[in-house]
Motif scaffolding. Structure first.
Motif, PDB file in Angstrom:
ATOM      1  N   GLU A 165       1.284  -1.362   0.055  1.00  0.00           N
ATOM      2  CA  GLU A 165       0.532  -0.129  -0.160  1.00  0.00           C
ATOM      3  C   GLU A 165       0.741   0.965   0.060  1.00  0.00           C
ATOM      4  OE1 GLU A 165      -2.940  -0.072   2.379  1.00  0.00           O
ATOM      5  OE2 GLU A 165      -3.687  -2.061   1.859  1.00  0.00           O
ATOM      6  N   HIS A 167      -5.204  -0.803  -2.771  1.00  0.00           N
ATOM      7  CA  HIS A 167      -6.450  -0.541  -2.670  1.00  0.00           C
ATOM      8  C   HIS A 167      -7.340   0.138  -3.685  1.00  0.00           C
ATOM      9  CE1 HIS A 167      -7.290  -3.161   0.441  1.00  0.00           C
ATOM     10  NE2 HIS A 167      -6.569  -2.766   1.291  1.00  0.00           N
ATOM     11  N   GLY A 216      -5.906   3.581   3.726  1.00  0.00           N
ATOM     12  CA  GLY A 216      -5.310   1.090   3.862  1.00  0.00           C
ATOM     13  C   GLY A 216      -6.831   0.795   3.659  1.00  0.00           C
ATOM     14  N   ARG A 243       5.438  -5.535  15.216  1.00  0.00           N
ATOM     15  CA  ARG A 243       4.038  -6.703  13.576  1.00  0.00           C
ATOM     16  C   ARG A 243       5.248  -5.302  13.309  1.00  0.00           C
ATOM     17  NH1 ARG A 243      -1.261  -7.518  12.101  1.00  0.00           N
ATOM     18  NH2 ARG A 243       0.428  -8.415  10.098  1.00  0.00           N
TER      19      ARG A 243
HETATM   20  N1  ATP Z   1       0.273 -12.219  13.399  1.00  0.00           N
HETATM   21  C1  ATP Z   1      -0.726 -12.554  13.025  1.00  0.00           C
HETATM   22  N2  ATP Z   1      -1.497 -13.154  13.980  1.00  0.00           N
HETATM   23  C2  ATP Z   1      -2.274 -13.284  14.115  1.00  0.00           C
HETATM   24  N3  ATP Z   1      -3.273 -12.977  13.350  1.00  0.00           N
HETATM   25  C3  ATP Z   1      -2.849 -12.453  11.590  1.00  0.00           C
HETATM   26  C4  ATP Z   1      -1.533 -12.065  11.847  1.00  0.00           C
HETATM   27  N4  ATP Z   1      -0.777 -11.726  10.950  1.00  0.00           N
HETATM   28  C5  ATP Z   1      -2.461 -11.644  10.430  1.00  0.00           C
HETATM   29  N5  ATP Z   1      -3.327 -12.267  11.185  1.00  0.00           N
HETATM   30  C6  ATP Z   1      -4.545 -11.852  10.234  1.00  0.00           C
HETATM   31  O1  ATP Z   1      -4.306 -12.485   8.790  1.00  0.00           O
HETATM   32  C7  ATP Z   1      -5.486 -11.655   8.181  1.00  0.00           C
HETATM   33  C8  ATP Z   1      -5.362 -11.890   7.001  1.00  0.00           C
HETATM   34  O2  ATP Z   1      -4.342 -10.085   7.586  1.00  0.00           O
HETATM   35  P1  ATP Z   1      -3.202  -9.109   6.347  1.00  0.00           P
HETATM   36  O3  ATP Z   1      -2.483  -7.750   7.571  1.00  0.00           O
HETATM   37  O4  ATP Z   1      -2.457  -9.899   5.953  1.00  0.00           O
HETATM   38  O5  ATP Z   1      -3.997  -8.386   5.398  1.00  0.00           O
HETATM   39  P2  ATP Z   1      -4.353  -7.771   4.203  1.00  0.00           P
HETATM   40  O6  ATP Z   1      -4.469  -8.253   3.648  1.00  0.00           O
HETATM   41  O7  ATP Z   1      -2.963  -7.062   4.206  1.00  0.00           O
HETATM   42  O8  ATP Z   1      -5.392  -6.374   4.714  1.00  0.00           O
HETATM   43  P3  ATP Z   1      -6.073  -5.189   4.670  1.00  0.00           P
HETATM   44  O9  ATP Z   1      -5.608  -4.501   3.164  1.00  0.00           O
HETATM   45  O10 ATP Z   1      -6.420  -4.774   5.504  1.00  0.00           O
HETATM   46  O11 ATP Z   1      -3.952  -4.779   4.982  1.00  0.00           O
HETATM   47  C9  ATP Z   1      -6.054 -10.744   9.228  1.00  0.00           C
HETATM   48  O12 ATP Z   1      -7.064 -11.598   9.793  1.00  0.00           O
HETATM   49  C10 ATP Z   1      -5.473 -10.853  10.372  1.00  0.00           C
HETATM   50  O13 ATP Z   1      -6.207 -10.437  11.685  1.00  0.00           O
END
Ligand code: ATP
Ligand code: ATP
Ligand code: MG
Ligand code: MG
Lengths: 416, 275, 267, 309, 358
Positions: B198, B231, C174, D308
């Protein structure tokens, strides 16, 4: 310019050892005030002083020393702490200021030929330890009765607490008793493990080499683990009011070395009350006058004053003495009973006479016992056994000189 | 100029004019779960050299997690990732970096206490050769090396138009500029593959245009492969060569922007009707 | 013409005693209005919102000139908590979720100032209907949710306080396009149904102008333009610089300004 | 065997006493993310206040009843601790909202110096006594089973009970109330907490008041054991491995940590100490805590450290 | 308008990368060095040297070392006292056990001993973080306290555990007089401070700071956490070890383990935080604050109180000193949470803008 003999006072009224340091410091100050008020100084030389707070910390102590040492008419230093003593021992030879460490400091510094500027007057940890052992032997009915006995040394884990160990080991091999060493980490607020060990070993006697809070905690733990207090013997730094007062009845029967008597009866205390406290000039509270550590402070200061007086006899009455001259005075103290009586110290301490090679001057001490509200003497005076200590001092001093690549003083040096 | 191997992939943009090379990054059957949460389920896709590959999907679809797996920040429970044909199951971040993969972060992972310049300079650290002692003395080679890297970094700073902030601690910068610094840091690594999470969030149109231009330039001039999460559909559709669509950790679409835009499942899960 | 609830009057803000960021910003937010605050990176949007919600102190910033009035009352010396009690809640830029708390706990913390249990439950339900994704992730610690989920959480948390004025700092950042639409729809919805007033700082000019009534454009700490949203959207400069539709139809991201850029990079 | 049990018991009880001090650390850390260096000074300050008022109140009122004196002194000391808490919030914390942990840590250090100086100025610096009628003499239990029996220290037993009750109450407070949740929010992010309307100022006053009372209880018990004087502040150093081992954010962790450290420390000193010359318990406690940390870097019950991207 | 950088254009990166990029700063620092090396020795009294300047220099050096670890690498350490002790006892052993061991190499070797010790106790930092790491370093502290008391070999079999050195020489010149000691410490400080500055503004420094600020991101751009943390421990404990050796050899002369107690560790940490984490200059400010202020208060409070016609007991002075000291710490933090160094740079920035407010 006024004639002033300056007494730098290193002391600690804050920090972990403040309860013990305070009466000691007060005694040192009050005596000077009293001499000024009563006698107008020493042969007309006024006594001045300045106090510097060390907090028992070595670096602060060194700073205080550096601050006060160049003051005009500086007399001597009483560092009030073993660590500071070590650091200053290295510095005083260059600055030519004597160091008086009454009842503490380096045991080997008794040897004036090696330690020109150190004065462990009236006793070191070796003499102290020896005297306790003599007392125990006497109670047991002779040295031979010590065979197979167990004696535990509960000590402050620092050079201060470790000093008596060589002597006790020496005695242990001589008389066949078993010596157990139980260190307590400074400042000594947590001693459960130590006393559990004591309980397990069930020693016949416990020697307590503590300072500050360690002492009262030890007594409380002894009570809590049921170790009989009357089998406990403390060094003279573990035998004052602050050590037992708040233990109260729990400390009943506990014994400790005494370098001096305490109480307000001696004339010198009366004089202090009269010339200092009654005029509202007292440094501390009135009822503290004459307590064990206060008295010790007074004695230390009396020795300093007498050293100056002695030096004046040689180098000129009514003059301000330099550190070197005071050193000579300290080296030539001759405080016999008569002189002590004159000074108002009758019954407070034993006569002292020092020399160029003997910087201790007296190796006597006795035992006192806490009855729940005050200290009472429970033995007569003992003298430490020269036969044992002398060779130890000699080897120790030799090693020190060798390490430092220094020479023994020659006899001519004693005259200066 | 169209690569015959990619015959099927025809995009409406000029990008298709360029040569798309071999597969540089191949993600095979990756699964990742955190406790009960399945972040990724059996994801496979490949990235070809020189292409701009977008990953899109709703929030929480697992896009960032995918990058984290590639980077060695997360260790997937299953699957392998192959880089230039060498495949790895568990990679250390350092190894990945050494292979020439750089990335930016979604939640700004800048070194807050350092200046912009220093932040970007850290991107060069992999290339620093002088040892500790020389650095301490800062003589000869150490200083020359430092200056050489500094020159490179200055070019990046120039390009990103953040000269004025060179010595400002990044914590004090507005959000949008921090994102640029993040990019600058990744670029300083001279990566072969650039993972962007992003990069245009929190930017206005003009800034987005700048950013796009920049991504395209890097891609053009150095042939850097770009994997992009974004996005803003306008951006994705305009600049990417191929798009992967994730939803709830599953791959629901893969293809050119045109194909993806037409994919009904993608429309349902992500694009909605407005695009 | 509705009454002004929030009146920012010529404020200056200095960070760290030396960095002057706002140079006399004035703006008015009418009761029940949606006002957009636009501007490029570093223009001072966030700073303006922080000044209003009194969150500057934690950043070592201070309002040195001007005044801020809420319904006629000066609020510069109130604590942020007082402001929340008066109904002013800020959604901070960059999410700021409570990392160790779960999503649900985060939301419940948002209703710290509300004592009515039923109301809290209602609000929670409302947030969950607005953001179903949050409901799914309600038991995970906020730090472990995705960026977009955190953003939803931050917005939801603010709604939990039943605010009357919401200061939204980059709500769309985001979020997936669908959710962005939804967020703005929520804004519109709350505004229409509960007459909640919004002041939103946005980069997504397009969206912001579409949904707001009035807009201010902020550049380097000064308001350079303001007007009704429709008016702004029609302004040529705005079109050119903020909407990207200047001089005709929308240009592809591939084509803009490539000449200028390329030249510099290769130099 | 008897001796082993005795050491074990001694360790457990020493551990409970550490927990009491550790609790203060945990409370404040949990509520504001601040590692409170002044905890030792607060214990000292509270104990000094209590000891002195227990002495002064009979003098002023002429009522010599020790129970009355102690209760009144406890209340007065409690009020003083409230005042201290309020002053700390008003003069220090309020000014340092949203600053980093290191800054706040340093500020608590300044507070520590200040309180040490103030306490000794107001209340004096000799040794004072707190006599709350704790039985001092030991009782011997199980003397039928083991030779010499097992020595139980009643004073420690009572102290351990008090700690346990306190911990139970505080755990409930944190887990079950909205304030508890707010505290955790504050510890995570001051600014975000402010933005949702959590009044940091009030929260902090409350927490520091509670910590003040905990310090008072700790000071009272340790004071009645050791006598009230400056070294009381150093028990904080003994409690540190306890907090770390239990986890900086966990109230029950303080207890478990205390027990583990207490037992480990005493057993090591008694059984390993003699082999290496003794005096090892303090570093052993730290090494023990470290060993646990290597397995669980956030302590036994601490919240997981989150990093994180 | 005196302090301005306007018109000072840098034409090369080398010029821009200078430690002091502004001409006025360079002049100021040159003047300061001249002052420190030549003017001060001519003017200062013996007391000033021995009780203030020398401890200040040594503590500044130690604080510098602590700052590398805590301020730059973000690893909280409460074991600095232990590293100093290892440096001191290490140097001591080299000095007395090897015949004719020259002083400077002995001190440097002491520093290396501290490095080894530091790396050993730095190992847990690979797993344990933040305040939790403090416990590992405290373990180092208490272990070293114990080790030097209990293991006689380290103290050359001195029964009490206290040791001393004398007859310090460099190239045959005695380091006994106050000036000589001052120069000796100053030289160490200047060299090590320059080296430290070079490191922190170079690649390794950036690695440290990256690890401090965000270790996951640092790993992703290819920084090895282990290497970065252990080098920080190594460099930091080397500097601290050298400071420890100087403290023991030059300032104390004779010492026991208690001279390097945990209080000293705390004080060093305070110095870097008060002075400013992550700032070389901060170490100097912090050392000045923590070393000099109490001494100053101790000396001037009685005079001050006397001047308004009151009298105050020595105990009162110490308590007041501790209160004022505490209050000042808080006050400075409230004014500038990032320490004195930041206060200084803010001041400079104001000066740059002067006479305009912004
Ligand atoms: N370290 C972690 N521990 C537990 N759950 C996690 C962890 N990292 C990611 N998740 C979960 O995995 C899923 C995917 O997360 P991710 O951050 O990859 O989403 P994303 O596609 O990047 O979304 P966004 O567009 O909102 O950033 C989410 O539901 C998140 O809560
Ligand atoms: N804590 C701070 N300390 C110093 N300067 C700051 C601080 N926060 C912001 N600034 C400065 O204030 C200016 C305005 O920042 P602000 O965050 O208000 O911009 P913005 O309009 O919100 O930008 P963006 O859209 O990127 O979020 C910037 O130049 C920034 O460098
Ligand atoms: Mg993401
Ligand atoms: Mg912003």
């Amino acid at each position: 310019q006024a004639k002033e003999q300056f007494f730098p006072l290193l002391s600690y009224r804050t920090g972990p050892y403040a309860p013990n340091g305070t009466p000691w410091a007060n005694g040192k100050q009050d005596y000077l005030k009293m001499i000024n008020a009563r006698d107008g100084g020493i042969n007309g030389v006024k006594l001045t002083f300045e106090e510097c707070e060390t907090g028992y910390a070595t670096d602060r102590g060194v700073e205080c020393y550096e601050r006060l040492k160049s003051h005009a008419g500086v007399t001597l230093f009483d560092p009030q702490a073993t660590g500071i003593t070590f650091a200053l021992t290295e510095k005083v030879p260059t600055d030519k200021i004597p160091l008086i460490t009454l009842g503490y400091g380096l045991s080997v510094s008794q040897d004036g030929n090696a330690f020109k500027w150190n004065f462990p007057i009236m006793g070191s940890y070796w003499t102290g330890a020896d005297i306790i052992m003599q007392h125990i032997a006497k109670k047991e009915g002779g040295w031979d009765k010590l065979k197979g006995k167990k004696i535990a040394l509960v000590y402050h884990d620092s050079p201060f607490g470790k000093e008596p160990i060589p002597l006790l080991q020496e005695r242990a091999t001589m008389h066949g008793f078993k010596l157990d060493l139980i260190p307590v980490t400074a400042p000594g607020v947590e001693q459960k493990a130590a006393w559990l060990q004591v309980r397990q070993m069930r020693p016949d006697y416990v020697l307590l080499w503590g300072w500050g809070v360690m002492n009262s905690t030890a007594l409380k733990e002894a009570q809590a683990t049921g170790y009989p207090r009357d089998k406990m013997y403390g060094v003279w730094w573990a035998g004052a009011e602050p050590d037992v007062k708040d233990v109260g009845d729990g400390a009943k029967g506990y014994n400790a070395l005494a370098l001096n008597t305490s109480g307000q009866q001696p004339k010198v205390m009366q004089d202090i009350l009269k010339y200092v406290h009654d005029k509202g000039q007292g440094t501390g509270p009135k009822d503290e006058v004459g307590s064990v550590l206060y008295t010790r402070g007074v004695i230390i200061q009396m020795l300093g004053v007498e050293a100056v007086r002695r030096a004046q006899e040689r180098f000129g009455k009514g003059k301000v003495m330099t550190g070197e001259q005071v050193r000579w005075g300290l080296e030539n103290l001759a405080l016999d009973q008569k002189r002590l009586d004159q000074l108002g110290f009758a019954g407070v301490l034993r006569p002292i006479s020092t020399s160029c090679s003997d910087h201790m001057g007296s190796t006597w001490a006795r035992i006192h016992t806490w009855d729940g509200s005050k200290w009472n003497f429970s033995s007569d005076w003992y003298q430490a056994d020269e036969q044992i200590i002398k060779p130890m001092v000699k080897t120790g001093a030799e090693k020190y000189l060798a390490d430092k690549k220094m020479q023994r003083r020659d006899p001519a040096d004693c005259q200066s | 100029m169209r690569d015959p191997a990619l015959g099927g992939i025809a995009t409406s943009t000029p990008a298709s004019e360029r040569v798309l090379g071999d597969v540089i990054l191949d993600v095979r059957n990756i699964s990742l779960a955190f406790g009960g949460v399945k972040a990724l389920t059996d994801i496979s896709f490949d990235v070809r050299e020189h292409e701009i590959r977008a990953i899109i999907g709703p929030n929480g679809a697992g896009k960032s997690s995918m990058l984290n797996c590639i980077n060695g920040v997360y260790q997937p429970q299953q699957g392998t990732i192959a880089f230039r044909g060498r495949s790895f199951k568990h990679m250390k971040s350092r190894q990945v970096a050494e292979m020439g993969v750089a990335r930016t972060f979604q939640n700004l992972a800048l070194f807050k206490g350092m200046s912009v310049l220093d932040n970007i300079m850290t991107g060069r650290n992999l290339r620093i050769k002088t040892n500790l002692l020389l650095q301490a003395l800062r003589i000869g080679p150490a200083e020359r090396e430092e200056i050489r890297h500094r020159e490179y970094v200055e070019r990046i700073i120039d390009f990103l138009e953040i000269q004025a902030w060179r010595k400002v601690p990044v914590g004090q910068l507005p959000y949008g500029l921090q994102k640029r610094v993040d990019l600058g840091r990744a670029l300083a690594m001279e990566p072969q593959v650039l993972l962007l999470d992003e990069p245009m969030a929190g930017m206005n149109l003009e800034e987005k245009q700048d950013m796009c231009r920049f991504i395209l330039d890097v891609n053009d001039e150095f042939g850097t492969t770009v994997v992009l999460i974004e996005h803003d559909m306008g951006v994705v559709m305009d600049i990417s060569d191929r798009v992967v669509v994730l939803d709830y950790g599953k791959k629901i679409g893969d293809g050119t922007p045109g194909e993806v835009r037409a994919n009904p499942e993608v429309i349902r899960a992500y694009l909605g009707t407005s695009h | 013409m509705s009454k002004t609830v929030l009146n920012v009057n010529g404020i200056e803000v200095i960070y760290n005693h030396v960095i002057l960021v706002l140079k006399g910003v004035s703006l008015q937010v009418p009761e029940g209005g949606i006002v957009a605050l636009l501007g490029g990176n570093g223009a001072g949007k966030t700073t303006t919102l922080r000044a209003i919600s009194n969150l500057l102190k934690g950043e070592r910033g201070a309002v040195t000139k001007g005044s801020i009035e809420l319904r006629g009352e000066r609020i510069e010396s109130l604590t942020p908590a007082d402001l929340v009690k008066r109904g002013v809640v800020q959604v901070m830029e960059g999410r700021h979720c409570f990392a160790h708390l779960t999503i649900e706990e985060n939301l419940l913390t948002g209703s710290y100032t509300r004592s009515d249990k039923a109301e809290v439950a209602r609000n929670l339900e409302k947030v969950y209907t607005y953001f179903p994704r949050l409901k799914q992730r309600r038991t995970s610690q906020a730090a472990y949710t995705s960026g977009g989920e955190q953003q939803m959480c931050a917005i939801g948390r603010a709604l939990m306080a039943s605010p009357s004025i919401v200061l939204l700092d980059e709500p769309s950042m985001g979020l997936a396009p669908q959710i962005v639409e939804e967020v703005f729809a929520i804004v519109k919805d709350l505004n229409a149904r509960e007459r909640t007033t919004f002041l939103l700082a946005e980069q997504n000019t397009n969206m912001a102008l579409k949904y707001s009534d009035y807009g201010y454009i902020l550049e380097s700490g000064r308001i350079v333009m303001d007007g009704a949203a429709s008016e702004l959207a029609g302004n040529e400069d705005v079109k050119e610089f903020y909407l990207g539709v200047g001089g005709g139809e929308r240009r592809s991201f591939r084509d803009v300004k490539s000449y200028k850029r390329r030249k510099r990079w290769l130099a | 065997m008897g001796f082993f049990l005795e050491t074990l018991l001694g360790g457990l009880m020493a551990g409970m006493l550490y927990s009491l001090v550790a609790l203060g650390f945990v409370l404040i850390f949990k509520a504001s993310g601040v590692f409170n260096f002044a905890q030792g000074a607060m214990v000292l300050f509270a104990a000094l206040a209590m000891a002195r008022f227990a002495q002064w109140i009979p003098q002023w009122t002429g009522i010599a009843n020790p129970v009355f004196a102690n209760v009144a002194a406890f209340l007065v000391a409690g009020l003083i601790m409230f005042a201290v808490a309020w002053a700390i919030e008003f003069l220090v914390l309020r000014q340092l909202v949203n600053q980093e942990g290191a800054t706040l840590l340093m500020a608590t250090l300044g507070i520590a110096y200040f309180l040490e100086g103030l306490g000794q100025t107001l209340f004096g610096n000799s040794i004072y006594k707190i006599d709350i009628g704790m039985p001092k003499d030991p009782v011997i239990a199980f003397d039928k089973v083991f030779e010499g029996g097992i020595l139980v220290n009643q004073e420690d037993l009572i102290a351990a009970l008090i700690s346990a009750v306190l911990v139970a109450l505080l755990s409930l407070f944190f887990q079950k109330t909205a304030t508890g949740r707010a505290l955790r929010a504050v510890a995570d992010d001051h600014q975000a907490a402010q933005s949702v309307g959590i009044p940091l100022n009030r929260i902090w006053v409350i927490v520091w008041c509670v910590a003040g009372v905990v310090a008072l209880v700790a000071g009272m018990i340790w004071g009645s054991k050791l006598g009230v004087q400056f070294s009381l502040a150093t028990v904080a150093l003994r409690a540190l491995p306890v907090v770390i081992l239990g986890g900086l954010t966990s109230v029950p962790g303080a207890i478990i940590g205390g027990l583990v450290i207490g037992v480990g420390e005493k057993l090591s000193e008694v059984y390993i100490g003699p082999l290496v010359g003794g005096g090892i318990e303090i570093w052993f406690a730290y090494v023990l805590a470290l060993a646990f940390l290597l397995v669980r870097p956030q302590g036994l019950f601490g919240e997981k450290i989150i990093d994180r991207v | 308008m005196i302090y301005r950088e306007n018109g000072q254009f840098k034409t090369s990166y080398r010029a821009d990368q200078q430690i002091f990029a502004i001409v006025q700063d360079r002049w100021a620092i040159a003047a300061l060095l001249a002052l420190a090396f030549f003017v001060v020795p001519a003017l200062a009294s013996d007391y000033f040297f021995r009780a203030i300047l020398i401890p200040f220099l040594i503590m500044a050096l130690a604080a510098l070392g602590v700052n590398v670890l805590v301020g730059y690498c973000g690893q909280i350490s409460l074991g600095s006292g232990a590293f100093m002790a290892v440096g001191a006892y290490g140097a001591y052993n080299f000095f007395v056990r090897i015949p004719n061991m020259p002083l400077v190499p002995a001190i440097l070797l002491g520093g290396l001993c501290a490095t080894a010790f530091g790396i050993l106790f730095g190992l847990p930092s690979l797993r344990v973080k933040g305040l939790y790491l403090a416990v590992a370093t405290l373990a180092a502290q208490f272990f070293s306290d114990w080790m030097f008391l209990r293991i006689k070999w380290f103290t050359n079999d001195s029964s009490s555990g206290s040791v001393s050195v004398n007859n310090l020489q460099v190239f045959g010149l005695p380091v006994e007089s106050a000036q000589a000691k001052y120069w000796f410490c100053l030289a160490f400080l200047c060299v090590l401070a320059l080296a430290a500055k070079n490191m922190v503004r170079g690649a390794i420094g950036r690695e440290w700071m990256a690890i401090r600020d965000m270790d996951v991101a640092a790993a992703v751009i290819g920084i090895r956490p282990m290497y970065a943390k252990l080098t920080a421990f190594a460099v930091s404990s080397f500097i601290i070890g050298v400071a420890g050796a100087l403290w023991a050899f030059v300032y104390l002369g004779a010492w026991e383990p208690a001279a390097f107690s945990v209080e000293l560790s705390f004080r060093l940490l305070f110095m870097v935080i008060i002075g400013g984490l992550g700032s070389i200059m901060g170490a100097f400010f912090g050392a000045a604050f923590i070393v000099v202020l109490p001494i100053f208060l101790n000396q001037f409070l009685p005079a001050l109180v006397a001047s308004v016609g009151l009298s105050i007991s020595t105990a009162g002075v110490s308590h007041a000193e501790s209160m004022i000291f505490g209050a000042l710490i808080v006050w400075f933090l409230v004014v500038e949470p990032h320490g004195l160094a930041r206060l200084w740079s803010t001041g400079k920035q104001k000066l740059r803008l002067w006479p305009f407010p912004h």
